[in-house]
Write a protein that holds these residues in place. Structure first.
Motif, PDB file in Angstrom:
ATOM      1  N   GLU A  79      24.849 -15.501  89.947  1.00  0.00           N
ATOM      2  CA  GLU A  79      24.196 -16.778  89.647  1.00  0.00           C
ATOM      3  C   GLU A  79      23.205 -16.679  88.487  1.00  0.00           C
ATOM      4  O   GLU A  79      22.850 -17.696  87.882  1.00  0.00           O
ATOM      5  N   ASN A  80      22.747 -15.482  88.177  1.00  0.00           N
ATOM      6  CA  ASN A  80      21.687 -15.323  87.187  1.00  0.00           C
ATOM      7  C   ASN A  80      22.089 -14.566  85.931  1.00  0.00           C
ATOM      8  O   ASN A  80      21.322 -14.504  84.973  1.00  0.00           O
ATOM      9  N   TYR A  81      23.290 -13.984  85.918  1.00  0.00           N
ATOM     10  CA  TYR A  81      23.737 -13.195  84.770  1.00  0.00           C
ATOM     11  C   TYR A  81      25.148 -13.605  84.374  1.00  0.00           C
ATOM     12  O   TYR A  81      25.891 -14.187  85.179  1.00  0.00           O
ATOM     13  N   LYS A  82      25.520 -13.287  83.143  1.00  0.00           N
ATOM     14  CA  LYS A  82      26.892 -13.500  82.688  1.00  0.00           C
ATOM     15  C   LYS A  82      27.725 -12.314  83.165  1.00  0.00           C
ATOM     16  O   LYS A  82      27.672 -11.236  82.583  1.00  0.00           O
ATOM     17  N   VAL A  83      28.485 -12.523  84.222  1.00  0.00           N
ATOM     18  CA  VAL A  83      29.286 -11.455  84.808  1.00  0.00           C
ATOM     19  C   VAL A  83      30.737 -11.642  84.392  1.00  0.00           C
ATOM     20  O   VAL A  83      31.265 -12.752  84.445  1.00  0.00           O
ATOM     21  N   VAL A  84      31.397 -10.569  83.957  1.00  0.00           N
ATOM     22  CA  VAL A  84      32.797 -10.651  83.544  1.00  0.00           C
ATOM     23  C   VAL A  84      33.662 -11.067  84.730  1.00  0.00           C
ATOM     24  O   VAL A  84      33.248 -11.007  85.890  1.00  0.00           O
ATOM     25  N   GLU A  85      34.908 -11.473  84.432  1.00  0.00           N
ATOM     26  CA  GLU A  85      35.763 -12.057  85.464  1.00  0.00           C
ATOM     27  C   GLU A  85      36.043 -11.106  86.626  1.00  0.00           C
ATOM     28  O   GLU A  85      36.004 -11.499  87.791  1.00  0.00           O
ATOM     29  N   ASN A  86      36.354  -9.840  86.325  1.00  0.00           N
ATOM     30  CA  ASN A  86      36.629  -8.879  87.401  1.00  0.00           C
ATOM     31  C   ASN A  86      35.729  -7.656  87.247  1.00  0.00           C
ATOM     32  O   ASN A  86      36.175  -6.597  86.808  1.00  0.00           O
ATOM     33  N   PRO A  87      34.450  -7.792  87.606  1.00  0.00           N
ATOM     34  CA  PRO A  87      33.529  -6.671  87.439  1.00  0.00           C
ATOM     35  C   PRO A  87      33.864  -5.542  88.408  1.00  0.00           C
ATOM     36  O   PRO A  87      34.409  -5.782  89.492  1.00  0.00           O
ATOM     37  N   GLU A  88      33.556  -4.320  87.999  1.00  0.00           N
ATOM     38  CA  GLU A  88      33.645  -3.206  88.938  1.00  0.00           C
ATOM     39  C   GLU A  88      32.412  -3.273  89.841  1.00  0.00           C
ATOM     40  O   GLU A  88      31.291  -3.199  89.360  1.00  0.00           O
ATOM     41  N   ILE A  89      32.632  -3.443  91.135  1.00  0.00           N
ATOM     42  CA  ILE A  89      31.518  -3.492  92.091  1.00  0.00           C
ATOM     43  C   ILE A  89      31.674  -2.322  93.055  1.00  0.00           C
ATOM     44  O   ILE A  89      32.601  -2.299  93.865  1.00  0.00           O
ATOM     45  N   THR A  90      30.770  -1.359  92.936  1.00  0.00           N
ATOM     46  CA  THR A  90      30.851  -0.121  93.712  1.00  0.00           C
ATOM     47  C   THR A  90      29.811  -0.119  94.823  1.00  0.00           C
ATOM     48  O   THR A  90      28.663  -0.501  94.607  1.00  0.00           O
ATOM     49  N   LEU A  91      30.222   0.356  95.990  1.00  0.00           N
ATOM     50  CA  LEU A  91      29.302   0.547  97.103  1.00  0.00           C
ATOM     51  C   LEU A  91      29.323   2.013  97.508  1.00  0.00           C
ATOM     52  O   LEU A  91      30.373   2.551  97.864  1.00  0.00           O
ATOM     53  N   TYR A 250      40.955   5.379  86.671  1.00  0.00           N
ATOM     54  CA  TYR A 250      40.053   5.409  87.829  1.00  0.00           C
ATOM     55  C   TYR A 250      38.704   6.066  87.514  1.00  0.00           C
ATOM     56  O   TYR A 250      37.977   6.426  88.425  1.00  0.00           O
ATOM     57  N   PHE A 251      38.384   6.201  86.230  1.00  0.00           N
ATOM     58  CA  PHE A 251      37.050   6.680  85.883  1.00  0.00           C
ATOM     59  C   PHE A 251      36.033   5.641  86.359  1.00  0.00           C
ATOM     60  O   PHE A 251      36.323   4.442  86.390  1.00  0.00           O
ATOM     61  N   SER A 252      34.844   6.083  86.722  1.00  0.00           N
ATOM     62  CA  SER A 252      33.786   5.144  87.098  1.00  0.00           C
ATOM     63  C   SER A 252      33.302   4.417  85.852  1.00  0.00           C
ATOM     64  O   SER A 252      32.727   5.028  84.944  1.00  0.00           O
ATOM     65  N   LYS A 253      33.519   3.109  85.794  1.00  0.00           N
ATOM     66  CA  LYS A 253      33.038   2.331  84.649  1.00  0.00           C
ATOM     67  C   LYS A 253      31.517   2.317  84.612  1.00  0.00           C
ATOM     68  O   LYS A 253      30.899   2.376  83.551  1.00  0.00           O
ATOM     69  N   ASN A 254      30.899   2.239  85.799  1.00  0.00           N
ATOM     70  CA  ASN A 254      29.441   2.215  85.871  1.00  0.00           C
ATOM     71  C   ASN A 254      28.840   3.494  85.298  1.00  0.00           C
ATOM     72  O   ASN A 254      27.995   3.462  84.401  1.00  0.00           O
ATOM     73  N   ASN A 255      29.279   4.638  85.803  1.00  0.00           N
ATOM     74  CA  ASN A 255      28.703   5.896  85.342  1.00  0.00           C
ATOM     75  C   ASN A 255      29.078   6.207  83.902  1.00  0.00           C
ATOM     76  O   ASN A 255      28.276   6.778  83.159  1.00  0.00           O
ATOM     77  N   SER A 256      30.282   5.834  83.500  1.00  0.00           N
ATOM     78  CA  SER A 256      30.694   6.059  82.113  1.00  0.00           C
ATOM     79  C   SER A 256      29.792   5.306  81.147  1.00  0.00           C
ATOM     80  O   SER A 256      29.501   5.779  80.051  1.00  0.00           O
ATOM     81  N   SER A 257      29.326   4.129  81.568  1.00  0.00           N
ATOM     82  CA  SER A 257      28.443   3.353  80.690  1.00  0.00           C
ATOM     83  C   SER A 257      27.114   4.078  80.483  1.00  0.00           C
ATOM     84  O   SER A 257      26.533   4.023  79.406  1.00  0.00           O
ATOM     85  N   TYR A 258      26.632   4.789  81.525  1.00  0.00           N
ATOM     86  CA  TYR A 258      25.410   5.594  81.357  1.00  0.00           C
ATOM     87  C   TYR A 258      25.641   6.663  80.305  1.00  0.00           C
ATOM     88  O   TYR A 258      24.842   6.861  79.394  1.00  0.00           O
ATOM     89  N   TRP A 259      26.747   7.380  80.466  1.00  0.00           N
ATOM     90  CA  TRP A 259      27.015   8.522  79.583  1.00  0.00           C
ATOM     91  C   TRP A 259      27.314   8.088  78.154  1.00  0.00           C
ATOM     92  O   TRP A 259      27.107   8.855  77.214  1.00  0.00           O
ATOM     93  N   LEU A 260      27.795   6.862  77.996  1.00  0.00           N
ATOM     94  CA  LEU A 260      28.096   6.360  76.656  1.00  0.00           C
ATOM     95  C   LEU A 260      26.920   5.595  76.049  1.00  0.00           C
ATOM     96  O   LEU A 260      27.040   5.014  74.974  1.00  0.00           O
ATOM     97  N   GLY A 261      25.775   5.593  76.741  1.00  0.00           N
ATOM     98  CA  GLY A 261      24.557   5.016  76.182  1.00  0.00           C
ATOM     99  C   GLY A 261      24.487   3.504  76.212  1.00  0.00           C
ATOM    100  O   GLY A 261      23.751   2.896  75.427  1.00  0.00           O
ATOM    101  N   LYS A 262      25.225   2.869  77.125  1.00  0.00           N
ATOM    102  CA  LYS A 262      25.167   1.410  77.217  1.00  0.00           C
ATOM    103  C   LYS A 262      23.921   0.978  77.998  1.00  0.00           C
ATOM    104  O   LYS A 262      23.323   1.753  78.729  1.00  0.00           O
ATOM    105  N   LYS A 263      23.563  -0.281  77.854  1.00  0.00           N
ATOM    106  CA  LYS A 263      22.371  -0.806  78.526  1.00  0.00           C
ATOM    107  C   LYS A 263      22.637  -1.003  80.018  1.00  0.00           C
ATOM    108  O   LYS A 263      23.760  -1.315  80.422  1.00  0.00           O
ATOM    109  N   TYR A 264      21.593  -0.818  80.810  1.00  0.00           N
ATOM    110  CA  TYR A 264      21.698  -1.132  82.229  1.00  0.00           C
ATOM    111  C   TYR A 264      20.326  -1.478  82.784  1.00  0.00           C
ATOM    112  O   TYR A 264      19.297  -1.056  82.263  1.00  0.00           O
TER     113      TYR A 264
END
Length: 385
Positions: A79-91, A250-264
């Motif tokens: 409701e508060n962010y622009k979320v892509v159509e099929n986000p990776e949601i990890t628990l 099947y790489f973790s998109k979340n963790n890969s973004s950390y290693w590739l220096g993306k914002k979080y």
């Protein structure tokens, strides 16, 4: 693309080796869920021009939350962010949370509930399939629950990661191989595996100091690591980060973004955030966190990263991943002084065949992988500014 990390600071019990921030008291859980949702809303201006590609529930133990509570937090993000159509949601989840609920309420399985609210990736903290290891670590689940959990989870989820710990005192190479083979028998497409480390102020540290548990042996850990790498690569896994192995897609998109220096953005007590130029972190205290959020204040500190800080971070993350350290990027982003320093520091590792340079990319060799963190620290640029 960017990500949102949500730290759930509760656990049923404390694992002996863990130094993450959590509480074993659930008294403030309801209050914490509301505060985390409020922080999500308070910080939406930070991501005005960003699309959120991943949502990651870490901890602590996020699986202590009810499905309705997780849905509430996911909905608040959407409701508060622009979320892509099929986000990776990890628990992140523990086996005892998953098996206990699914056995008691098979008709309304916890796994179905997770899928219905949009969770599409599970990261399950197995650690070992042997009872004696789990007891030494003070894990809340037993070996039977570990296997039962994966048996049920694979019926509902395709994208599953599990954690395994190697270098455990008393664990033979054969026993370690059995752990890996058991994980593979469930068709799991992603495995994260870490050496048992002894952190200050943990129960494990005290157990070792009092002689109740033997200290981990580096040579044993290195043998286990090489067995892990060889076995998983033979089974079609890509060793894409020092501690992470995944099948293609099947790489973790979340963790890969950390290693590739993306914002979080990191939400919740102790969570860290990064915007490319600065890093911030929330206070690691549940009561103080709740008090700040109730007063519409963000309980965080910030540091502006220097050129040297950003160089060091890139070297560390680059060496740990299959993408390596791009020497062209070092020169263009940090300057020739940094490039010359890096090449100078790397000479002894090149000579000893611990790192290699191909297509202007610096990477650890198979021989050097286990030593990656030590090599990276020796390549850090210190006191230059």
């Amino acid at each position: 693309m960017s990500g949102i990390y949500i730290h759930i600071p509760f656990c049923k019990q404390a694992c002996n080796y863990c130094d993450f921030h959590f509480s074993t008291s659930m008294k403030k859980k309801d209050e914490m869920v509301l505060a985390i949702a409020k922080e999500i809303r308070l910080r939406k201006s930070e991501f005005e021009n960003e699309e959120v590609e991943t949502i990651y529930f870490g901890g602590g133990t996020p699986s202590v939350l009810q499905v309705s509570e997780l849905k509430f937090l996911i909905d608040t993000v959407c409701e508060n962010y622009k979320v892509v159509e099929n986000p990776e949601i990890t628990l992140e989840a523990n086996p005892d949370d998953l098996t206990g609920l699914s056995i008691r309420a098979e008709s309304s399985s916890i796994f179905k509930g997770y899928r219905e609210i949009g969770i599409n990736r599970l990261s399950i903290g197995i650690q070992s399939f042997f009872e004696e290891d789990l007891q030494m670590m003070n894990r809340a689940h037993n070996a039977e629950e570990a296997k039962k959990c994966l048996e049920i989870a694979t019926q509902y989820f395709d994208n599953i990661s599990l954690d395994l710990i190697y270098g455990v005192p008393g664990m033979s190479n054969e026993k370690w191989k059995q752990n890996i083979e058991t994980a593979l028998s469930f068709g799991i497409p992603h495995i994260s595996s870490y050496a048992l480390t002894v952190e200050p102020k943990t129960a494990l540290k005290k157990l070792i100091q009092t002689g109740k548990v033997a200290a981990p042996n580096d040579e044993v850990a290195q043998e286990h690591f090489m067995i892990l790498v060889d076995t998983l690569q033979k089974n079609g896994f890509v060793h894409y980060e020092l501690s992470n192995f995944g099948k293609e897609n099947y790489f973790s998109k979340n963790n890969s973004s950390y290693w590739l220096g993306k914002k979080y953005i990191g939400i919740g007590p102790s969570a860290h955030s990064y915007d490319g130029k600065s890093r911030s972190w929330n206070i690691a205290n549940n009561s103080l966190y709740l008090k700040s959020i109730q007063n519409d204040e963000l309980p965080s500190e910030m540091e502006i990263l220097s050129v040297a800080d950003r160089y060091n971070e890139y070297v560390m993350t680059g060496l740990r991943t299959i993408w390596g350290v791009d020497l062209n990027r070092i020169e263009s982003e940090f300057g020739k002084t940094y490039l010359d320093y890096l090449l100078q520091q790397a000479q002894k590792y090149l000579h000893d065949d611990l790192v290699s340079i191909q297509n202007n990319i610096l990477k650890p060799t198979k021989k050097g992988k286990f030593l990656t963190d030590g090599i990276a620290s020796d390549l850090f640029y210190l006191n230059l500014e």
